[in-house]
Design a protein around this motif. Structure first.
Motif, PDB file in Angstrom:
ATOM      1  N   PRO A 170      -2.030 -93.877  60.737  1.00 42.24           N
ATOM      2  CA  PRO A 170      -0.601 -93.800  61.123  1.00 42.24           C
ATOM      3  C   PRO A 170      -0.444 -93.227  62.520  1.00 42.24           C
ATOM      4  CG  PRO A 170      -1.152 -92.009  59.620  1.00 42.24           C
ATOM      5  CD  PRO A 170      -2.374 -92.858  59.698  1.00 42.24           C
ATOM      6  N   LEU A 171      -1.022 -93.874  63.497  1.00 44.88           N
ATOM      7  CA  LEU A 171      -0.998 -93.422  64.888  1.00 44.88           C
ATOM      8  C   LEU A 171      -0.575 -94.580  65.774  1.00 44.88           C
ATOM      9  CD1 LEU A 171      -4.356 -91.432  64.931  1.00 44.88           C
ATOM     10  CD2 LEU A 171      -2.064 -90.463  64.772  1.00 44.88           C
ATOM     11  N   VAL A 172       0.043 -94.245  66.885  1.00 42.96           N
ATOM     12  CA  VAL A 172       0.502 -95.252  67.846  1.00 42.96           C
ATOM     13  C   VAL A 172      -0.047 -94.878  69.216  1.00 42.96           C
ATOM     14  CG1 VAL A 172       2.473 -96.412  68.873  1.00 42.96           C
ATOM     15  CG2 VAL A 172       2.596 -95.612  66.515  1.00 42.96           C
ATOM     16  N   ALA A 173      -0.673 -95.848  69.901  1.00 42.11           N
ATOM     17  CA  ALA A 173      -1.162 -95.660  71.261  1.00 42.11           C
ATOM     18  C   ALA A 173      -0.096 -96.131  72.237  1.00 42.11           C
ATOM     19  CB  ALA A 173      -2.456 -96.444  71.470  1.00 42.11           C
ATOM     20  N   LEU A 174       0.222 -95.304  73.253  1.00 41.88           N
ATOM     21  CA  LEU A 174       1.241 -95.649  74.235  1.00 41.88           C
ATOM     22  C   LEU A 174       0.668 -95.513  75.638  1.00 41.88           C
ATOM     23  CD1 LEU A 174       2.784 -93.580  71.905  1.00 41.88           C
ATOM     24  CD2 LEU A 174       4.706 -94.802  72.930  1.00 41.88           C
ATOM     25  N   VAL A 175       1.040 -96.427  76.512  1.00 40.57           N
ATOM     26  CA  VAL A 175       0.646 -96.390  77.920  1.00 40.57           C
ATOM     27  C   VAL A 175       1.878 -96.690  78.755  1.00 40.57           C
ATOM     28  CG1 VAL A 175      -0.788 -97.394  79.724  1.00 40.57           C
ATOM     29  CG2 VAL A 175      -1.708 -97.152  77.415  1.00 40.57           C
TER      30      VAL A 175
ATOM     31  N   GLN B 133       3.900-102.975  67.667  1.00 43.55           N
ATOM     32  CA  GLN B 133       3.414-103.134  69.031  1.00 43.55           C
ATOM     33  C   GLN B 133       4.515-103.737  69.885  1.00 43.55           C
ATOM     34  OE1 GLN B 133       0.119-105.791  69.017  1.00 43.55           O
ATOM     35  NE2 GLN B 133       1.223-107.469  68.116  1.00 43.55           N
ATOM     36  N   GLY B 134       4.385-103.586  71.189  1.00 43.88           N
ATOM     37  CA  GLY B 134       5.370-104.167  72.080  1.00 43.88           C
ATOM     38  C   GLY B 134       5.219-103.647  73.491  1.00 43.88           C
ATOM     39  N   VAL B 135       5.995-104.221  74.395  1.00 41.32           N
ATOM     40  CA  VAL B 135       6.033-103.807  75.797  1.00 41.32           C
ATOM     41  C   VAL B 135       7.480-103.916  76.256  1.00 41.32           C
ATOM     42  CG1 VAL B 135       5.266-104.275  78.143  1.00 41.32           C
ATOM     43  CG2 VAL B 135       3.689-104.635  76.257  1.00 41.32           C
ATOM     44  N   ARG B 136       7.988-102.899  76.991  1.00 40.56           N
ATOM     45  CA  ARG B 136       9.331-102.979  77.522  1.00 40.56           C
ATOM     46  C   ARG B 136       9.466-102.020  78.689  1.00 40.56           C
ATOM     47  NH1 ARG B 136      14.122 -99.948  74.540  1.00 40.56           N
ATOM     48  NH2 ARG B 136      14.828-100.223  76.690  1.00 40.56           N
ATOM     49  N   LEU B 137      10.481-102.277  79.511  1.00 39.60           N
ATOM     50  CA  LEU B 137      10.791-101.402  80.637  1.00 39.60           C
ATOM     51  C   LEU B 137      11.720-100.304  80.136  1.00 39.60           C
ATOM     52  CD1 LEU B 137      10.774-100.729  83.662  1.00 39.60           C
ATOM     53  CD2 LEU B 137      12.691-102.309  83.944  1.00 39.60           C
TER      54      LEU B 137
ATOM     55  N   GLN C 111      11.947 -91.059  85.451  1.00 36.80           N
ATOM     56  CA  GLN C 111      11.245 -92.133  86.162  1.00 36.80           C
ATOM     57  C   GLN C 111      11.170 -93.383  85.287  1.00 36.80           C
ATOM     58  OE1 GLN C 111       7.447 -90.986  87.645  1.00 36.80           O
ATOM     59  NE2 GLN C 111       6.966 -92.955  88.530  1.00 36.80           N
ATOM     60  N   SER C 112      11.390 -94.549  85.905  1.00 32.88           N
ATOM     61  CA  SER C 112      11.305 -95.818  85.165  1.00 32.88           C
ATOM     62  C   SER C 112       9.844 -96.215  85.015  1.00 32.88           C
ATOM     63  CB  SER C 112      12.080 -96.912  85.901  1.00 32.88           C
ATOM     64  OG  SER C 112      13.451 -96.594  85.971  1.00 32.88           O
ATOM     65  N   ARG C 113       9.465 -96.622  83.815  1.00 39.31           N
ATOM     66  CA  ARG C 113       8.082 -97.013  83.555  1.00 39.31           C
ATOM     67  C   ARG C 113       8.073 -98.250  82.647  1.00 39.31           C
ATOM     68  NH1 ARG C 113       7.790 -91.337  83.260  1.00 39.31           N
ATOM     69  NH2 ARG C 113       6.220 -90.395  84.653  1.00 39.31           N
ATOM     70  N   VAL C 114       6.999 -99.012  82.793  1.00 43.07           N
ATOM     71  CA  VAL C 114       6.731-100.098  81.852  1.00 43.07           C
ATOM     72  C   VAL C 114       5.917 -99.497  80.711  1.00 43.07           C
ATOM     73  CG1 VAL C 114       5.721-102.366  81.501  1.00 43.07           C
ATOM     74  CG2 VAL C 114       6.748-101.797  83.696  1.00 43.07           C
ATOM     75  N   LEU C 115       6.487 -99.451  79.529  1.00 41.95           N
ATOM     76  CA  LEU C 115       5.874 -98.782  78.382  1.00 41.95           C
ATOM     77  C   LEU C 115       5.298 -99.819  77.425  1.00 41.95           C
ATOM     78  CD1 LEU C 115       5.376 -96.160  76.736  1.00 41.95           C
ATOM     79  CD2 LEU C 115       7.599 -96.563  75.654  1.00 41.95           C
ATOM     80  N   GLY C 116       4.018 -99.652  77.066  1.00 43.53           N
ATOM     81  CA  GLY C 116       3.388-100.494  76.057  1.00 43.53           C
ATOM     82  C   GLY C 116       2.900 -99.643  74.902  1.00 43.53           C
TER      83      GLY C 116
END
Length: 906
Positions: free
Chosen positions: A278-283, A250-254, A265-270
C-alpha cells in the motif's frame, strides 16, 4: 459577319497596359502581406506544437521516473517484508532476548540503513533491540502497536517512526504482529529504516532544481520525500495531499496554484501505486525546466519570422517596380512572333532554334540560340529573353556541359540525332531527364526537348523498391547478394598489399518473435526500424548492410583487418542491442546473436560466406544468446549431429523408446517414502541409454518437449494403474511440466484424459512447474493452475531460487509444495550464508502454507542440517537414485528408505 461582342468588352480593362500595370503594382504588396500573414500563422502553430511536444515529453519522462521508482520501492520493501518475516519466525520459535545480537553477529542488520531493530512483548515493552538504550522502553501507546494488538493480520505495516527512538534522522517504520502457537497476540517486531534508503533513487542533479521524489502510504500513514538538495523528510510538507493533486493507482498531471505544492512552485507530478504494497511512488519535476526548451524555440522562431517578414515586404516592393517593366515588354511582340509563339507555346516540350557559327574554313565553332519558347527557357532556369542570342560556349559550360557542342556537330553531320539525356545536377535546371530530338534545318538545328523526368523517376522508384527494404530502408537480400561480388573484388584489391580482407556478420534478433507475438506486428515493425537505425550508427559509411528477411540482418565489413576488427564490431553490436528499445511508451529488450565468416578464409563467394556465417550464428545462439561466434568447419558437423538427434527423437516417439525412472521423496525426520518424481529416459536401440542432458535441451529448443511431455503424462498414469493391479501400496507420482508445455496450455486437458483413460485417482498425481514457466500472462497462468487444482492434483514449484518468483507472486498462485534447487542444498554445509538463505526460504514457505522439499541431498551432514531447519521432505542420491519401475515397486513395499540408525542420527 457576327456582331456579337464576344469577350472583348470584359477583357479590355486587363489588356489595357496602363490598368494592368496599376493592378500588378497593388498585387505584389498584397501578396507580400498575405505571405507574411501565412508565415506568422505557421510560426505560431509550430511554436504551439513544440510546446505541446515538450509538455508531452515531460509527462512521459515523469511517468517513466515514477514507474522505475515504484519498482525500486517495491523491491526495497519486499526485502524488508522477507527480513521481518524471518525475524518473526525466529523469535516465535526461540523467544531468546539475545536473538538480535546473535543475528547481528551472523551479519544481519549491520547496514547503516537499519536504524533500529527491536522486539516488543504483548505489553509493548521492548524485550530485544539493536539499540541497547531502548530495551525496557514502553511503546504501548503507539498507534502501530495498538493496530497490531487489535488486528489478527500478520501482514507487514509501514508508517512513520515514533519520537521515542530519540533520533534526529527521518526514518520509516516496518512492523509485524507476533503470535503465540494458539495465534494469540504476543507482541510486535519492528525495524526503523533510514528514509533516505527509499528516496535516494535518483541523484539531485537528475531531477533538477526544485525536483521532488516522494514515497507515500496509500492509507495515509506515511509521507516521505527527498528534495533537489538531497534532504529527506518524513513530514512531506511540500507534497500535495492525495485526492486533490493526485489519486488513483497511477497518473501524470501538472500541479500548480492552490492545492498544489507548499512552496507554490508548479511541477509535473507523476505517481504510481506499488503492485504489492500500500505505497505510492511520486516524482515531481519543475515545470519551468520542462518548458525551457520550448521558450528558446519561440525566441528563435520569432527572430527568424521577423527577418523573413522584412525580406517579403522588400520583395513585394521590388515586384511592384518590376511589374511595370514586364507589362511593357509584353506589348512589344509583333504579329509574326504571336503566330510562332501560338504554335510553340501550346505544347509542354521545349523548342529551340540554334544557328551554326562557322570559322573561315567552314568548320562549326559554336551555335547561337536564335529563338526558343518559354517552356524551353524554363527547363534551363532562365527566361526566353536571357536565352535568345546566347551561344552554347558563351552561356555557361558548367550548365550545358562540354559534350553539348559535340552532340550538335554530330547532328549537323548526320542530319538527325535523338537520345535520352541525364541533365547536369545544377539547382538552376528545372528538368532532370530530357528526350532530345535534333533535326538539321539549313545552317542550323531545330531542337525539341521533352521532359521525361517523371517517367525516369518512376523507373528509379521501381528499381529502388526492388533493391531497398520498404520498412527499414536497407538493401534487400537480392540486391545485397548481387552487389557482394563487386564488394568482395574491391576488398581483395584493397587488401593486396596489406593483407586486409572482408568479414560477413549474420545478425539475428534474439527475442523478436516474443515481441511480435505479444505486442503485435505494428510494434514489431517499429522495433525492426529502430534496430536498423541503431545498426547503421555502429558502422562505417562504406560497409554494406541489408535486411535478409524477418529479424535477420547482414553486414559486410570491407575492408576488414582480420578477426580482431570483426570481433570488435560484433562486440559493439551485441552491446548496443542489449540496450532495450523504446517503442511508444514501452521498453522492449531483444538482444542479438551474431555469426561471422571471413573472406577469403571461410569462403570465396557470397553464397558460401552467408551460409557459413548463418551456421556460426545458429550454433552460437544455441550455446547462449547475446554473443558472437566465428565460423569453424567443425560447426557444420555439430549442426548435422543436432539434426540427426532431432530425427532420432522423432523416431523414438514413434517407436516408444522413452521410458520412465522414478526417484523417491522421503520425510526428512522418519525416512518414510511420501512420493516419487517421474524422470524421462531415452532407451535407444543402438546408442543405449541416452542421458537427459543430451536430448532435453534440444527437445526444448525444437518444441519436441511438448510431445515428450504428453508421453510422460500417459506413461506415469499407465504405470500407476499397473502397480495398483499388482497390489502395490501406492504413493503419489510428480510429473515435470516444461515451460513450453505449460505456457502452450492444454496440460489440464491432457492430464484429465490420462486419468480417465487409466482410471487413476487425481490424488496420486502431482505436477511440478518451474519458476520460469510462471513469468507469462498472469491471468492465463492463474487460469491454468486453477484448472489443474480443480482436478485434485497438488502443484509444486520446481527448482525454486533459479528463476524470478517473488513473494507476492507465490501468494497469488497458491502452490502446495516448494522444491528448493540443489544449488541451495549444496551450500548448506559450505557457508553460514547458505543456512541463512535456506532458513529464510523455509520460513517463507511455511508462512504461506507450503511444504518444503530439498533437492540434491547427497550427504548425511546435509540431511542433518535440513532436519534442524525444519525442512519437510528430502530427495537426492543420498536417499536413492532414480530407478526403473520394478525397483521402485520394491521401495514402495519397504516404505522406509532410511535405516533406524540414520534416522536417529539426523
Amino acid at each position: 459577319m457576327s456582331k456579337h461582342p464576344g469577350l472583348a468588352p470584359y477583357l479590355a480593362p486587363y489588356l489595357d497596359p496602363a490598368r494592368s500595370n496599376r493592378f500588378l503594382v497593388l498585387l505584389w504588396p498584397l501578396l507580400a502581406v498575405l505571405a507574411c500573414s501565412a508565415l506568422w500563422a505557421a510560426t505560431l502553430l509550430r511554436v504551439e506544437a513544440e510546446q505541446e511536444r515538450v509538455a508531452g515529453q515531460a509527462r512521459k519522462d515523469v511517468a517513466a521516473y515514477a514507474e522505475a521508482y515504484e519498482q525500486y520501492i517495491t523491491r526495497s520493501v519486499a526485502q524488508m517484508d522477507q527480513i521481518t518475516m524471518q525475524l518473526k519466525f525466529s523469535w516465535e520459535n526461540s523467544r531468546q532476548a539475545g536473538l538480535l545480537d546473535e543475528m547481528r553477529r551472523d551479519g544481519m542488520f549491520t547496514d547503516s540503513a537499519f536504524h533500529v531493530v527491536a522486539v516488543l512483548d504483548r505489553g509493548g515493552v521492548v524485550r530485544s533491540s539493536t539499540r541497547a538504550g531502548l530495551i525496557g522502553a514502553d511503546l504501548a501507546p503507539s498507534a502501530w502497536f495498538n493496530h497490531h494488538r487489535d488486528n489478527n493480520s500478520t501482514a507487514l505495516r509501514v508508517g512513520a517512526a515514533p519520537t521515542q527512538f530519540g533520533s534526529a534522522d527521518d526514518v520509516v517504520l516496518f512492523t509485524r504482529r507476533l503470535e503465540t502457537r494458539e495465534e494469540e497476540f504476543d507482541g510486535v517486531v519492528l525495524m526503523a529504516i533510514d528514509a533516505r534508503y527509499f528516496t535516494s533513487f535518483v541523484s539531485p542533479a537528475t531531477i533538477g532544481a526544485g525536483g521532488i521524489v516522494a514515497l507515500a502510504g496509500s492509507e495515509g500513514r506515511l509521507r516521505v520525500e527527498q528534495r533537489s538538495n538531497g534532504a529527506s523528510f518524513t513530514d512531506a510538507v511540500a507534497l500535495p495531499r492525495r485526492g486533490g493533486a493526485w489519486s488513483g493507482e497511477q497518473g501524470v498531471r501538472l500541479v500548480e496554484g492552490e492545492g498544489g505544492f507548499a512552496d507554490g512552485q508548479s511541477r509535473v507530478l507523476g505517481w504510481r501505486q506499488s503492485t504489492a504494497y500500500p505505497l505510492v511512488a511520486l516524482v515531481g519535476l519543475p515545470q519551468h525546466e520542462a518548458l525551457a526548451a520550448s521558450n528558446g524555440y519561440w525566441i528563435e522562431s520569432r527572430d527568424r519570422a521577423i527577418v523573413a517578414t522584412l525580406c517579403l515586404l522588400l520583395l513585394g516592393a521590388v515586384g511592384a517596380v518590376l511589374a511595370r517593366r514586364a507589362v511593357a515588354r509584353a506589348r512589344e511582340q509583333d504579329e509574326v512572333r504571336r503566330a510562332y509563339r501560338a504554335a510553340t507555346e501550346s505544347g509542354n516540350d521545349g523548342f529551340y532554334m540554334a544557328s551554326a557559327v562557322r570559322a573561315r574554313d567552314g568548320q562549326i565553332t559554336d551555335f547561337r540560340i536564335v529563338d526558343c519558347n518559354e517552356r524551353g527557357a524554363f527547363f534551363y532556369g532562365v527566361t526566353r529573353d536571357e536565352l535568345v542570342g546566347s551561344s552554347l560556349t558563351g552561356i555557361d559550360s558548367g550548365l550545358f556541359g562540354e559534350d553539348l557542342l559535340g552532340t550538335y556537330r554530330k547532328a549537323m553531320d548526320s542530319g538527325f540525332h535523338e537520345d535520352d539525356r541525364k541533365m547536369p545536377s545544377d539547382n538552376r535546371l528545372n528538368i532532370s531527364w530530357g528526350r532530345r530530338r535534333l533535326v538539321r534545318v539549313g545552317n542550323g538545328l531545330a531542337v525539341t526537348l521533352q521532359d521525361i523526368s517523371e517517367r525516369k523517376a518512376h523507373e528509379a522508384q521501381l528499381e529502388r523498391l526492388a533493391n531497398e527494404d520498404s520498412l527499414t530502408g536497407l538493401a534487400t537480400r537480392h540486391a545485397f547478394l548481387e552487389r557482394m561480388p563487386a564488394m568482395l573484388a574491391q576488398a581483395q584489391e584493397a587488401g593486396a598489399g596489406n593483407g586486409a580482407s572482408a568479414a560477413l556478420l549474420f545478425i539475428d534478433l534474439d527475442e523478436f518473435k516474443h515481441v511480435n507475438d505479444t505486442h503485435g506486428h505494428a510494434t514489431g515493425d517499429q522495433l525492426l526500424k529502430a534496430a536498423a537505425g541503431r545498426l547503421l550508427s555502429l558502422l562505417r559509411p562504406g560497409d554494406g548492410v541489408a535486411r535478409f528477411g524477418g529479424d535477420e540482418f547482414v553486414v559486410l565489413l570491407s575492408p576488414c583487418d582480420g578477426e580482431r576488427q570483426a570481433a570488435s564490431v560484433a562486440s559493439r553490436i551485441v552491446e548496443a542491442f542489449a540496450v532495450p528499445f523504446l517503442i511508444g511508451d514501452e521498453l522492449h529488450a531483444v538482444g542479438s546473436s551474431i555469426g561471422i565468416s571471413l573472406y577469403p578464409r571461410d569462403g570465396l563467394d557470397a553464397e558460401t560466406l552467408v551460409r557459413h556465417s548463418d551456421i556460426a550464428m545458429y550454433v552460437g545462439k544455441n550455446e547462449g544468446k547475446g554473443q558472437y561466434r566465428f565460423f569453424d568447419p567443425s560447426l557444420s558437423s555439430t549442426l548435422n549431429s543436432r539434426a540427426r538427434l532431432k530425427q532420432n527423437m522423432l523416431e523414438a516417439l514413434e517407436a516408444d523408446q522413452f521410458v520412465l525412472h522414478y526417484q523417491p521423496r522421503v520425510d526428512a525426520r522418519s525416512g518414510e517414502l511420501l512420493s516419487m518424481e517421474a524422470l524421462v529416459r531415452w532407451r535407444h536401440p543402438s546408442l543405449g541409454m541416452v542421458a537427459p542432458g543430451e536430448f532435453i535441451p534440444l527437445a526444448e529448443a525444437t518444441g519436441l518437449i511438448v510431445r515428450i511431455g504428453e508421453t510422460v503424462i500417459d506413461k506415469a498414469c499407465a504405470q500407476l494403474a499397473a502397480w495398483r493391479e499388482a497390489g502395490v501400496a501406492l504413493v503419489p507420482v510428480s510429473i515435470n511440466v516444461s515451460p513450453k508445455q505449460f505456457l502452450r496450455g492444454g496440460v489440464q486437458r491432457q492430464l484429465s484424459a490420462a486419468l480417465v483413460k487409466h482410471r487413476v485417482p487425481a490424488s496420486l498425481i502431482e505436477v511440478e512447474i518451474t519458476e520460469s514457466a510462471m513469468m507469462g500472462d498472469q491471468d492465463d497462468i492463474l487460469a491454468e493452475l486453477a484448472a489443474l487444482r480443480a482436478l485434485g492434483v497438488k502443484l509444486h514449484v520446481d527448482d525454486f531460487g533459479t528463476g524470478y518468483s517473488s513473494l507476492s507472486q507465490l501468494q497469488r498462485i497458491k502452490m502446495d509444495v516448494l522444491k528448493v534447487d540443489r544449488a541451495f542444498t549444496t551450500e548448506l554445509a559450505n557457508s553460514k550464508e547458505g543456512k541463512v538463505f535456506f532458513q529464510a526460504i523455509v520460513s517463507m514457505a511455511h508462512a504461506l502454507g507450503m511444504s518444503v522439499v530439498a533437492e540434491g541431498v547427497e550427504t548425511e551432514e546435509q540431511l542433518a542440517i535440513l532436519r534442524h531447519l525444519d525442512c519437510n521432505e528430502v530427495q537426492g542420491f543420498y536417499i536413492a537414485r532414480p530407478v526403473p519401475a520394478d525397483e521402485m515397486a520394491a521401495m514402495m513395499e519397504r516404505r522406509y528408505l532410511l535405516d533406524a540408525q540414520t534416522a536417529r542420527a539426523v
